[in-house]
Write a protein that holds these residues in place. Structure first.
Motif, PDB file in Angstrom:
ATOM      1  N   GLU A  65      26.127  -4.230  53.986  1.00  0.00           N
ATOM      2  CA  GLU A  65      25.699  -2.863  53.733  1.00  0.00           C
ATOM      3  C   GLU A  65      24.652  -2.871  52.630  1.00  0.00           C
ATOM      4  O   GLU A  65      24.742  -3.651  51.674  1.00  0.00           O
ATOM      5  CB  GLU A  65      26.884  -1.992  53.300  1.00  0.00           C
ATOM      6  CG  GLU A  65      27.907  -1.765  54.384  1.00  0.00           C
ATOM      7  CD  GLU A  65      29.065  -0.875  53.927  1.00  0.00           C
ATOM      8  OE1 GLU A  65      29.014  -0.317  52.802  1.00  0.00           O
ATOM      9  OE2 GLU A  65      30.029  -0.749  54.701  1.00  0.00           O
ATOM     10  N   ASP A  67      22.824  -0.068  50.067  1.00  0.00           N
ATOM     11  CA  ASP A  67      22.948   1.294  49.549  1.00  0.00           C
ATOM     12  C   ASP A  67      24.064   2.070  50.247  1.00  0.00           C
ATOM     13  O   ASP A  67      23.924   3.258  50.556  1.00  0.00           O
ATOM     14  CB  ASP A  67      21.619   2.052  49.686  1.00  0.00           C
ATOM     15  CG  ASP A  67      20.507   1.426  48.846  1.00  0.00           C
ATOM     16  OD1 ASP A  67      20.824   0.863  47.781  1.00  0.00           O
ATOM     17  OD2 ASP A  67      19.341   1.502  49.277  1.00  0.00           O
ATOM     18  N   GLY A  68      25.159   1.399  50.547  1.00  0.00           N
ATOM     19  CA  GLY A  68      26.328   2.034  51.154  1.00  0.00           C
ATOM     20  C   GLY A  68      26.217   2.303  52.640  1.00  0.00           C
ATOM     21  O   GLY A  68      27.098   2.916  53.222  1.00  0.00           O
ATOM     22  N   LYS A  69      25.133   1.854  53.279  1.00  0.00           N
ATOM     23  CA  LYS A  69      24.947   2.082  54.715  1.00  0.00           C
ATOM     24  C   LYS A  69      24.909   0.750  55.446  1.00  0.00           C
ATOM     25  O   LYS A  69      24.374  -0.238  54.943  1.00  0.00           O
ATOM     26  CB  LYS A  69      23.638   2.835  54.970  1.00  0.00           C
ATOM     27  CG  LYS A  69      23.604   4.211  54.357  1.00  0.00           C
ATOM     28  CD  LYS A  69      22.274   4.874  54.593  1.00  0.00           C
ATOM     29  CE  LYS A  69      22.237   6.237  53.891  1.00  0.00           C
ATOM     30  NZ  LYS A  69      20.920   6.843  53.975  1.00  0.00           N
ATOM     31  N   ASP A  70      25.466   0.736  56.674  1.00  0.00           N
ATOM     32  CA  ASP A  70      25.460  -0.480  57.481  1.00  0.00           C
ATOM     33  C   ASP A  70      24.038  -0.979  57.683  1.00  0.00           C
ATOM     34  O   ASP A  70      23.146  -0.207  58.025  1.00  0.00           O
ATOM     35  CB  ASP A  70      26.078  -0.233  58.862  1.00  0.00           C
ATOM     36  CG  ASP A  70      27.586  -0.189  58.831  1.00  0.00           C
ATOM     37  OD1 ASP A  70      28.169  -0.691  57.848  1.00  0.00           O
ATOM     38  OD2 ASP A  70      28.191   0.321  59.788  1.00  0.00           O
ATOM     39  N   LYS A  90      20.369  -2.817  61.782  1.00  0.00           N
ATOM     40  CA  LYS A  90      19.854  -1.455  61.642  1.00  0.00           C
ATOM     41  C   LYS A  90      18.542  -1.428  60.868  1.00  0.00           C
ATOM     42  O   LYS A  90      17.795  -0.457  60.972  1.00  0.00           O
ATOM     43  CB  LYS A  90      20.899  -0.556  61.006  1.00  0.00           C
ATOM     44  CG  LYS A  90      22.078  -0.320  61.932  1.00  0.00           C
ATOM     45  CD  LYS A  90      23.009   0.739  61.424  1.00  0.00           C
ATOM     46  CE  LYS A  90      24.116   0.939  62.448  1.00  0.00           C
ATOM     47  NZ  LYS A  90      25.061   1.965  62.040  1.00  0.00           N
TER      48      LYS A  90
END
Length: 157
Positions: A65, A67-70, A90
């Motif tokens: 991850e 910044d807290g995103k996948d 992603k």
């Protein structure tokens, strides 16, 4: 007459022994033995990275991850009869499954070459370098090696 028969028998026996055990001919100076090739049974069946038939592990599950995103999700699992693979990046908007995912993961596995003796920090560094990631908020990796050992890394920054 018995002496000649006995002497003939001894000479014939001597010639057979010397001929059978000797190393005469054009390759007389070369050794006559070859080393046996022994392959462990598990390498024949499932393969390992040393034989080139596998990667040395049968499960690989990676989640990164940013910044807290996948950012990166990669799964590779070998059961007795089939291989399952999924890959999602992603950052580059790539989502693959089955053979396409396997082909993509194959590039990763060959490039980073992880063994059960590779340190956790080396594993993290190799994977981050492969994907060109400098900073991450979460790094989660589980690997089940062919010999039964496991590698479990959970890092958060």
């Amino acid at each position: 007459m018995k002496k000649f028969i006995f002497l003939g028998f001894v000479l014939l026996l001597g010639a057979l022994i010397v001929g059978g055990c000797g190393n005469l001919g054009k390759n007389a100076d070369k050794e006559n033995t070859e080393e046996a090739l022994v392959i462990p049974e598990r390498d024949k069946v499932g393969g390992s990275i040393e034989t080139g038939d596998g990667y040395g592990f049968n499960k690989f599950d990676l989640d990164i991850e940013i910044d807290g995103k996948d950012a990166i999700d990669a799964e590779y699992d070998v059961s007795k009869s089939k291989i399952e693979a999924e890959f999602e990046n992603k950052l580059e908007n790539v989502k693959l499954k089955d053979e396409e995912a396997f082909n993509e993961l194959n590039k990763l596995f060959v490039d980073i070459f992880i063994t059960k003796d590779t340190s956790k920090q080396d594993v993290i560094d190799k994977i981050l370098e492969y994907y060109g990631i400098d900073m991450y908020s979460k790094f989660d990796l589980e690997i089940d090696f062919d010999d039964g050992t496991k590698l479990d890394i959970e890092e958060e920054q």
